[in-house]
Motif scaffolding. Structure first.
Motif, PDB file in Angstrom:
ATOM      1  N   ALA A 137      35.073 -11.734  14.771  1.00  0.00           N
ATOM      2  CA  ALA A 137      35.774 -12.874  14.808  1.00  0.00           C
ATOM      3  C   ALA A 137      36.611 -13.136  13.601  1.00  0.00           C
ATOM      4  O   ALA A 137      37.768 -13.605  13.540  1.00  0.00           O
ATOM      5  CB  ALA A 137      35.034 -14.046  15.142  1.00  0.00           C
ATOM      6  N   VAL A 138      36.016 -12.833  12.564  1.00  0.00           N
ATOM      7  CA  VAL A 138      36.776 -13.265  11.367  1.00  0.00           C
ATOM      8  C   VAL A 138      37.916 -12.156  11.013  1.00  0.00           C
ATOM      9  O   VAL A 138      39.013 -12.446  10.462  1.00  0.00           O
ATOM     10  CB  VAL A 138      35.587 -12.919  10.114  1.00  0.00           C
ATOM     11  CG1 VAL A 138      36.329 -13.026   8.729  1.00  0.00           C
ATOM     12  CG2 VAL A 138      34.628 -14.029  10.311  1.00  0.00           C
ATOM     13  N   TRP A 139      37.384 -10.786  11.179  1.00  0.00           N
ATOM     14  CA  TRP A 139      38.602  -9.959  10.844  1.00  0.00           C
ATOM     15  C   TRP A 139      39.553  -9.722  11.576  1.00  0.00           C
ATOM     16  O   TRP A 139      40.892  -9.694  11.363  1.00  0.00           O
ATOM     17  CB  TRP A 139      38.215  -8.475  10.528  1.00  0.00           C
ATOM     18  CG  TRP A 139      37.880  -7.586  11.720  1.00  0.00           C
ATOM     19  CD1 TRP A 139      36.335  -7.314  12.168  1.00  0.00           C
ATOM     20  CD2 TRP A 139      38.704  -6.768  12.649  1.00  0.00           C
ATOM     21  NE1 TRP A 139      36.553  -6.392  13.404  1.00  0.00           N
ATOM     22  CE2 TRP A 139      37.853  -6.239  13.533  1.00  0.00           C
ATOM     23  CE3 TRP A 139      40.108  -6.938  12.797  1.00  0.00           C
ATOM     24  CZ2 TRP A 139      38.535  -5.378  14.679  1.00  0.00           C
ATOM     25  CZ3 TRP A 139      40.668  -6.121  13.618  1.00  0.00           C
ATOM     26  CH2 TRP A 139      39.668  -5.455  14.765  1.00  0.00           C
ATOM     27  N   ILE A 140      39.533 -10.041  12.914  1.00  0.00           N
ATOM     28  CA  ILE A 140      40.623 -10.102  13.769  1.00  0.00           C
ATOM     29  C   ILE A 140      41.372 -11.432  13.600  1.00  0.00           C
ATOM     30  O   ILE A 140      42.598 -11.239  13.542  1.00  0.00           O
ATOM     31  CB  ILE A 140      40.116 -10.374  15.297  1.00  0.00           C
ATOM     32  CG1 ILE A 140      39.315  -9.030  15.881  1.00  0.00           C
ATOM     33  CG2 ILE A 140      41.217 -10.956  16.536  1.00  0.00           C
ATOM     34  CD1 ILE A 140      38.819  -9.021  17.428  1.00  0.00           C
ATOM     35  N   PHE A 141      40.795 -12.461  13.234  1.00  0.00           N
ATOM     36  CA  PHE A 141      41.594 -13.757  12.962  1.00  0.00           C
ATOM     37  C   PHE A 141      42.551 -13.390  11.587  1.00  0.00           C
ATOM     38  O   PHE A 141      43.659 -13.842  11.731  1.00  0.00           O
ATOM     39  CB  PHE A 141      40.808 -15.018  12.491  1.00  0.00           C
ATOM     40  CG  PHE A 141      41.382 -15.826  11.977  1.00  0.00           C
ATOM     41  CD1 PHE A 141      41.990 -17.104  12.816  1.00  0.00           C
ATOM     42  CD2 PHE A 141      41.458 -16.408  10.442  1.00  0.00           C
ATOM     43  CE1 PHE A 141      42.766 -18.071  12.384  1.00  0.00           C
ATOM     44  CE2 PHE A 141      41.945 -17.420   9.922  1.00  0.00           C
ATOM     45  CZ  PHE A 141      42.560 -18.262  10.868  1.00  0.00           C
ATOM     46  N   LEU A 142      41.970 -12.698  10.665  1.00  0.00           N
ATOM     47  CA  LEU A 142      42.679 -12.310   9.331  1.00  0.00           C
ATOM     48  C   LEU A 142      43.719 -11.437   9.604  1.00  0.00           C
ATOM     49  O   LEU A 142      44.860 -11.454   9.242  1.00  0.00           O
ATOM     50  CB  LEU A 142      41.663 -12.118   8.281  1.00  0.00           C
ATOM     51  CG  LEU A 142      40.700 -12.920   7.750  1.00  0.00           C
ATOM     52  CD1 LEU A 142      39.723 -12.529   6.655  1.00  0.00           C
ATOM     53  CD2 LEU A 142      41.553 -14.234   7.221  1.00  0.00           C
ATOM     54  N   PHE A 143      43.167 -10.217  10.119  1.00  0.00           N
ATOM     55  CA  PHE A 143      44.278  -9.305  10.589  1.00  0.00           C
ATOM     56  C   PHE A 143      45.525  -9.497  11.391  1.00  0.00           C
ATOM     57  O   PHE A 143      46.595  -9.386  11.162  1.00  0.00           O
ATOM     58  CB  PHE A 143      43.519  -7.971  11.230  1.00  0.00           C
ATOM     59  CG  PHE A 143      44.159  -6.670  11.018  1.00  0.00           C
ATOM     60  CD1 PHE A 143      44.512  -6.315   9.861  1.00  0.00           C
ATOM     61  CD2 PHE A 143      44.544  -5.827  11.937  1.00  0.00           C
ATOM     62  CE1 PHE A 143      45.088  -4.853   9.454  1.00  0.00           C
ATOM     63  CE2 PHE A 143      45.267  -4.751  12.060  1.00  0.00           C
ATOM     64  CZ  PHE A 143      45.252  -4.180  10.527  1.00  0.00           C
ATOM     65  N   GLY A 144      44.884 -10.576  12.650  1.00  0.00           N
ATOM     66  CA  GLY A 144      45.794 -10.881  13.429  1.00  0.00           C
ATOM     67  C   GLY A 144      46.947 -11.892  12.962  1.00  0.00           C
ATOM     68  O   GLY A 144      48.005 -11.853  13.135  1.00  0.00           O
ATOM     69  N   GLY A 145      46.585 -12.745  11.972  1.00  0.00           N
ATOM     70  CA  GLY A 145      47.091 -13.587  11.080  1.00  0.00           C
ATOM     71  C   GLY A 145      48.488 -12.815  10.547  1.00  0.00           C
ATOM     72  O   GLY A 145      49.481 -13.190  10.280  1.00  0.00           O
ATOM     73  N   VAL A 151      44.528  -3.292  -0.170  1.00  0.00           N
ATOM     74  CA  VAL A 151      43.695  -4.346  -0.306  1.00  0.00           C
ATOM     75  C   VAL A 151      43.345  -4.907   0.840  1.00  0.00           C
ATOM     76  O   VAL A 151      41.997  -5.359   1.120  1.00  0.00           O
ATOM     77  CB  VAL A 151      44.308  -5.424  -1.244  1.00  0.00           C
ATOM     78  CG1 VAL A 151      43.758  -6.864  -1.085  1.00  0.00           C
ATOM     79  CG2 VAL A 151      44.652  -4.783  -2.571  1.00  0.00           C
ATOM     80  N   VAL A 152      44.164  -5.075   1.983  1.00  0.00           N
ATOM     81  CA  VAL A 152      43.822  -5.773   3.263  1.00  0.00           C
ATOM     82  C   VAL A 152      42.746  -4.688   4.020  1.00  0.00           C
ATOM     83  O   VAL A 152      41.537  -5.661   4.365  1.00  0.00           O
ATOM     84  CB  VAL A 152      45.011  -5.969   4.139  1.00  0.00           C
ATOM     85  CG1 VAL A 152      44.663  -6.248   5.471  1.00  0.00           C
ATOM     86  CG2 VAL A 152      46.109  -7.089   3.536  1.00  0.00           C
ATOM     87  N   CYS A 153      43.062  -3.537   4.111  1.00  0.00           N
ATOM     88  CA  CYS A 153      42.096  -2.670   4.945  1.00  0.00           C
ATOM     89  C   CYS A 153      40.887  -2.239   4.277  1.00  0.00           C
ATOM     90  O   CYS A 153      39.783  -2.443   4.912  1.00  0.00           O
ATOM     91  CB  CYS A 153      43.109  -1.511   5.260  1.00  0.00           C
ATOM     92  SG  CYS A 153      44.383  -1.651   6.306  1.00  0.00           S
ATOM     93  N   VAL A 154      40.670  -2.272   2.878  1.00  0.00           N
ATOM     94  CA  VAL A 154      39.508  -1.964   2.461  1.00  0.00           C
ATOM     95  C   VAL A 154      38.757  -3.468   2.300  1.00  0.00           C
ATOM     96  O   VAL A 154      37.726  -3.210   2.603  1.00  0.00           O
ATOM     97  CB  VAL A 154      39.737  -1.529   0.722  1.00  0.00           C
ATOM     98  CG1 VAL A 154      38.536  -1.343  -0.026  1.00  0.00           C
ATOM     99  CG2 VAL A 154      40.491  -0.007   0.834  1.00  0.00           C
ATOM    100  N   GLY A 155      39.502  -4.383   1.970  1.00  0.00           N
ATOM    101  CA  GLY A 155      38.744  -5.507   2.018  1.00  0.00           C
ATOM    102  C   GLY A 155      38.113  -6.108   3.333  1.00  0.00           C
ATOM    103  O   GLY A 155      37.083  -6.421   3.146  1.00  0.00           O
ATOM    104  N   LEU A 156      38.974  -5.760   4.312  1.00  0.00           N
ATOM    105  CA  LEU A 156      38.167  -6.178   5.381  1.00  0.00           C
ATOM    106  C   LEU A 156      36.954  -5.256   6.192  1.00  0.00           C
ATOM    107  O   LEU A 156      36.559  -5.629   6.882  1.00  0.00           O
ATOM    108  CB  LEU A 156      39.300  -6.133   6.668  1.00  0.00           C
ATOM    109  CG  LEU A 156      40.465  -7.386   6.763  1.00  0.00           C
ATOM    110  CD1 LEU A 156      41.616  -7.077   7.571  1.00  0.00           C
ATOM    111  CD2 LEU A 156      39.658  -8.731   6.900  1.00  0.00           C
ATOM    112  N   SER A 157      37.214  -4.008   5.552  1.00  0.00           N
ATOM    113  CA  SER A 157      35.930  -3.001   5.969  1.00  0.00           C
ATOM    114  C   SER A 157      34.903  -3.234   4.946  1.00  0.00           C
ATOM    115  O   SER A 157      33.527  -2.852   5.602  1.00  0.00           O
ATOM    116  CB  SER A 157      36.618  -1.408   5.717  1.00  0.00           C
ATOM    117  OG  SER A 157      36.800  -1.311   4.482  1.00  0.00           O
TER     118      SER A 157
END
Length: 312
Positions: A71-79, A96-102
């Motif tokens: 739920a967290v990564w979908i909200f951030l990535f979707g935003g 930064v985005v992709c490494v950070g979310l993984s």
């Protein structure tokens, strides 16, 4: 001449294409669900069934962790996609985005084993660690090898600035990890429900594999649909990408979903060695399937580029 990517077509043409695709895919998925409904009539219930595992508390806790973080990564990535923040990204921002979310998935077994109830368990024996290893291997193979089949068969292109490994954006190796952690968690829930709700037998086996096929296609299509507004991932023919491409991408999951589910599903625990080679074997099987489809379609496979470079 090849049609222009969807992002470069007039708005009315793009809208018309999306409506046609939506109707076509709704028909395909509706028909598949109807077939599942008919097959379910042949089954005999053995109980209410379970979504989450019951044999190992660590596997259950890790799946709950995956669901919560999804739920967290979908909200951030979707935003990022909805606000089009990517328009000012360079190669560093994508990393930064992709490494950070993984990282929450990758680091959880190392720095927060309590989230999967494995604080006192040796690292190599933790389910969360072995599950991450399986997904990391399979997602690496998918990016390093399978992406070139999308380049050649579906005429796909990535146009955003990125450091590239084997002509594939490095950021996507990490993005695939958090995507796949979510996909494999949901597939585990669904397939487990089938196996625990219905009595074992030929009818359940047929239904199980039908669910694997339908959910694989659904997963592939929904990923393609949800990133359709991102203009830097293009196809020569987006209609083909949705219809044929979803089937092609779905081959990944037809193989991988049931294999991944087997890890620690019963009383037996799978050693890390077995997990690694299950992932490698699944990767090879998918590669063969992708190549068979390529040959059947008469497409040439050309893998060019460099091991490592910066694309801008």
């Amino acid at each position: 001449a090849a049609p222009a990517p969807l992002a470069l077509r007039p708005a009315h043409a793009a809208a018309g294409t999306m409506v046609d695709i939506a109707v076509q895919m709704a028909a395909i998925l509706g028909g598949a669900c109807a077939c599942l409904g008919l097959l379910s009539l042949t089954l005999t219930r053995s109980g209410a069934g379970s979504w989450l595992p019951t044999a190992h508390a660590s596997k259950r806790a890790f799946e709950e962790f995956c669901l919560a973080y999804t739920a967290v990564w979908i909200f951030l990535f979707g935003g990022i996609v909805v606000t089009q923040a990517y328009e000012w990204f360079d190669e560093r921002h994508y990393m930064v985005v992709c490494v950070g979310l993984s990282l929450p998935f990758l680091l959880q077994p190392l720095v927060w084993p309590g989230a999967s109830r494995e604080a006192g368990v040796p690292l190599l024996q933790r389910y969360s660690f072995r599950a991450n290893v399986w997904i990391a291997i399979f997602s690496f193979i998918g990016n390093y090898w399978y992406t070139h089949y999308f380049y050649n068969v579906l005429k796909a292109s990535y146009l955003f600035p990125s450091w590239r490994l084997n002509d594939v954006p490095l950021a996507l190796y990490f993005a695939t990890h958090f995507y796949f952690c979510t996909y494999f968690t949901f597939s585990n829930l669904l397939l487990r429900k089938v196996e625990t709700r219905y009595r074992a037998g030929p009818a359940r086996t047929i239904f199980f594999w039908a669910v694997v096929v339908v959910f694989s296609y659904f997963t592939a299509f929904m990923e393609t649909l949800t990133i359709s507004s991102f203009p830097y991932y293009t196809f020569q023919d987006r209609n083909m990408a949705y219809a044929l491409g979803s089937m092609y991408y779905g081959l990944y999951f037809i193989v991988a979903f049931p294999v991944f589910k087997r890890i620690d599903e019963g009383v037996e625990r799978h050693a890390l060695f077995r997990v690694v080679f299950d992932a490698l074997g699944s990767g090879m099987f998918v590669l063969i399937l992708l190549d068979v489809v390529r040959l059947w379609l008469g497409e040439r496979l050309a893998i060019d580029g460099k091991l490592w470079y910066l694309y801008r």
